[in-house]
Design a protein around this motif. Structure first.
Motif, PDB file in Angstrom:
ATOM      1  N   HIS A  26       0.888  -1.171   0.000  1.00 60.65           N
ATOM      2  CA  HIS A  26       0.000   0.000   0.000  1.00 60.65           C
ATOM      3  C   HIS A  26       0.920   1.213   0.000  1.00 60.65           C
ATOM      4  CE1 HIS A  26      -3.293  -2.600   1.552  1.00 60.65           C
ATOM      5  NE2 HIS A  26      -2.422  -3.047   2.426  1.00 60.65           N
ATOM      6  N   ASN A  75       3.853   1.405   2.317  1.00 66.58           N
ATOM      7  CA  ASN A  75       3.634   0.444   3.399  1.00 66.58           C
ATOM      8  C   ASN A  75       3.577  -0.990   2.888  1.00 66.58           C
ATOM      9  OD1 ASN A  75       3.181   2.771   5.041  1.00 66.58           O
ATOM     10  ND2 ASN A  75       1.117   2.859   4.193  1.00 66.58           N
ATOM     11  N   GLU A 106       2.117  -4.769   3.896  1.00 65.92           N
ATOM     12  CA  GLU A 106       1.237  -5.546   4.772  1.00 65.92           C
ATOM     13  C   GLU A 106       1.614  -7.025   4.717  1.00 65.92           C
ATOM     14  OE1 GLU A 106      -2.988  -5.061   4.088  1.00 65.92           O
ATOM     15  OE2 GLU A 106      -3.476  -6.729   5.425  1.00 65.92           O
ATOM     16  N   PHE A 122       5.396  -6.385   9.014  1.00 63.01           N
ATOM     17  CA  PHE A 122       4.824  -5.284   8.220  1.00 63.01           C
ATOM     18  C   PHE A 122       5.664  -4.010   8.382  1.00 63.01           C
ATOM     19  CE2 PHE A 122       2.640  -1.946  10.794  1.00 63.01           C
ATOM     20  CZ  PHE A 122       2.882  -2.437  12.063  1.00 63.01           C
ATOM     21  N   ARG A 169       5.243   0.210   8.145  1.00 60.66           N
ATOM     22  CA  ARG A 169       4.411   1.404   7.976  1.00 60.66           C
ATOM     23  C   ARG A 169       5.360   2.586   7.964  1.00 60.66           C
ATOM     24  NH1 ARG A 169       2.135   5.266   6.440  1.00 60.66           N
ATOM     25  NH2 ARG A 169       0.449   6.406   7.471  1.00 60.66           N
ATOM     26  N   CYS A 195      -0.444  -1.042  13.517  1.00 62.88           N
ATOM     27  CA  CYS A 195      -0.862   0.252  13.000  1.00 62.88           C
ATOM     28  C   CYS A 195      -2.316   0.486  13.415  1.00 62.88           C
ATOM     29  CB  CYS A 195      -0.740   0.301  11.484  1.00 62.88           C
ATOM     30  SG  CYS A 195      -1.004   1.963  10.866  1.00 62.88           S
ATOM     31  N   ASN A 227      -4.790  -0.651  10.967  1.00 70.38           N
ATOM     32  CA  ASN A 227      -4.954  -2.053  10.587  1.00 70.38           C
ATOM     33  C   ASN A 227      -6.451  -2.395  10.633  1.00 70.38           C
ATOM     34  OD1 ASN A 227      -4.008  -4.628   9.878  1.00 70.38           O
ATOM     35  ND2 ASN A 227      -3.944  -5.296  12.034  1.00 70.38           N
ATOM     36  N   SER A 265      -4.821   3.838   3.801  1.00 72.26           N
ATOM     37  CA  SER A 265      -4.492   2.524   3.238  1.00 72.26           C
ATOM     38  C   SER A 265      -5.518   1.493   3.677  1.00 72.26           C
ATOM     39  CB  SER A 265      -3.114   2.067   3.715  1.00 72.26           C
ATOM     40  OG  SER A 265      -2.119   2.943   3.244  1.00 72.26           O
ATOM     41  N   TRP A 282      -5.866  -1.544   4.702  1.00 74.61           N
ATOM     42  CA  TRP A 282      -5.282  -2.744   5.312  1.00 74.61           C
ATOM     43  C   TRP A 282      -6.363  -3.763   5.603  1.00 74.61           C
ATOM     44  CZ3 TRP A 282       0.010  -2.601   6.524  1.00 74.61           C
ATOM     45  CH2 TRP A 282       0.608  -1.331   6.673  1.00 74.61           C
ATOM     46  N   ARG A 283      -6.006  -5.035   5.451  1.00 73.85           N
ATOM     47  CA  ARG A 283      -6.858  -6.064   6.047  1.00 73.85           C
ATOM     48  C   ARG A 283      -6.237  -6.394   7.406  1.00 73.85           C
ATOM     49  NH1 ARG A 283      -8.808  -8.214   0.426  1.00 73.85           N
ATOM     50  NH2 ARG A 283      -6.851  -9.332   0.278  1.00 73.85           N
ATOM     51  N   GLY A 285      -1.524  -5.569   9.231  1.00 68.12           N
ATOM     52  CA  GLY A 285      -0.785  -4.378   9.662  1.00 68.12           C
ATOM     53  C   GLY A 285      -0.358  -4.494  11.107  1.00 68.12           C
TER      54      GLY A 285
END
Ligand SMILES: Nc1nc2c(c(=O)[nH]1)N[C@H]1C(S)=C(S)[C@@H](COP(=O)(O)O)O[C@H]1N2
Ligand SMILES: [Mo]
Length: 412
Positions: free
Chosen positions: A77, A80, A82, A99, A101, A148, A151, A167, A169-170, A173
């Motif tokens: 991302h 970033n 993930e 991860f 960030r 994060c 996340n 972002s 994220w799933r 993160g």
């Protein structure tokens, strides 16, 4: 892609993954193929990567050399990286899979000229420490996850019917590591704090000049450290070499990387990361209450659990061993439940491996999967009595979401 005689959720052994990383480094395995191989080793059928709509990375995906680490295993991302959740297989997240960030490219800090400066209106004896001097200070090891605040942000469309900014994220993160460093408290004591000291701003040496203030109470918590190792290795550049803060249980943004300057003040310190970002905004957080911040600055994280499966996952009908990881900023995980019927009924998962406060805690359960499109839910509880809620208010910047989100699973 579907190698059906292998258990579809088999977790790759550390040796298998090490072999893959070695092959990648030696150029024996292309970056493109690494992700597929790593996913296949975990029985994950590379879906996590394909379904993001993103190309598995090659060198062209790190054009300005944003990261030092190889971005291949990750979902990208912007700046970033993930971690694909299906690669989480232990309490400790390997450094290669942890991860990233980053608000800008990973800086290169020269350890020879590096200095940590401590100053501010509440400091009586401003300090400047070389890296060698920092390394001589008392040591403390802390096992904790870093997550994060954003996340899970990518689930807001599903949970609230709205997309939150940032972002998408799933569940990747977050990562858990053993950090060794020196308690921030000791550094502050050397710098001599006045009685009025109340806020501490940690400032990074990255081009983005990232900084994030916290109240003194948290800064002097014995587990708040300035870390120089991660999982037994010198802190990797992407994770803050030579020195980063680790602020257990609090939003990852507090764990400032490449720390070069610490400012202690008697007054609240307002910067971008506690006025515009890392604040809770929206109808449920009236702005006036938090002036000059746009909303309540985020401090502690929220309790979560996730499955170590690609999103969506593909499984064979019949008995499957499903694994996942849970973590809480408040206390050790005491229970994880799962549901295959949308939350109508729940069963207990079994916790496996170490159960440590503020660390990833692994769990597993057997699922007799019927053919078709299915959804799995998991829900964690901690020893302080917190459970993942069924509902949380929306916030525009998409932080701290922790309602159980149905994990899509195709069973065929
Ligand atoms: N100097 C600096 N520190 C930083 C950041 C950054 O961009 N610059 N990002 C923060 C954020 S938002 C998070 S979530 C964590 C992520 O740590 P990691 O990249 O080691 O996983 O670092 C924090 N520390
Ligand atoms: Mo973050």
């Amino acid at each position: 892609m579907s190698d059906k005689d292998e258990s579809p959720t088999r977790v790759p052994s550390p040796e298998e993954l090490d072999r893959l990383f070695a092959a990648l480094r030696e150029g024996a395995l292309s970056r493109r193929r690494f992700l597929a191989a790593a996913a296949a080793a975990s029985g994950a059928a590379a879906l996590g990567a394909c379904d993001t709509g993103q190309q598995p990375s090659d060198t062209s995906s790190n054009p300005e050399r944003i990261w030092e680490k190889d971005p291949a295993p990750f979902i990208q991302h912007g700046t970033n990286l993930e971690t694909p959740a299906e690669l989480i297989r232990g309490t400790i997240t390997p450094n290669e899979l942890f991860f990233v960030r980053n608000h800008g490219p990973t800086p290169e800090v020269d350890p020879a000229t590096y200095r940590l400066r401590v100053e501010g209106d509440a400091v009586t004896n401003p300090l400047e420490l070389s890296l060698d001097q920092v390394l001589e200070l008392p040591r403390r090891a802390v096992i904790t996850y870093v997550e994060c605040a954003g996340n899970w942000r990518g689930f807001f469309p599903e949970t609230h019917g709205r997309t939150a900014t940032g972002s998408q994220w799933r569940t990747g993160g977050a990562g858990c590591a053993e950090w060794v460093g020196t308690p921030l408290r000791g550094v502050l004591e050397r710098a001599g704090l006045s009685d009025a000291a109340a806020y501490v701003n940690l400032m990074g040496l990255d081009g983005a000049e990232f900084s994030r203030p916290m109240p003194l109470d948290k800064a002097v918590d014995p587990d708040t450290i300035l870390a120089y190792t991660m999982n037994g290795e010198t802190l990797p550049r992407d994770h803050g070499y030579p020195l980063r803060a680790i602020v257990p249980g609090w939003a990852g943004s507090n764990s400032v990387k490449w720390v070069g300057r610490i400012v202690v003040s008697a007054n609240p310190i307002w910067v971008r990361t506690n006025t515009e970002s890392y604040v809770l905004t929206g109808p449920d957080w009236p702005r006036e209450q938090y002036e000059p911040a746009a909303g309540g600055p985020i401090t502690e994280l929220t309790l979560k659990s996730a499955l170590a499966l690609p999103w969506p996952a593909q499984l064979s009908p019949g008995r499957n061993l499903i694994r996942g990881f849970a973590y809480s900023p408040h206390a050790a995980i005491s229970r994880v439940q799962w549901s295959a019927d949308g939350g109508a009924t729940w069963a207990d998962a079994t916790m496996v491996g170490p159960v440590l406060p503020r660390a990833f805690t692994l769990f597993e359960f057997d699922w007799d999967a019927p053919a078709g499109s299915q959804h799995l839910l998991v829900r964690a509880t901690d020893e302080a009595g917190n459970t993942q809620p069924d509902d949380v208010p929306f916030n525009e910047l998409g932080y701290l979401l922790n309602v159980p989100v149905p994990h899509p699973v195709e069973v065929a």
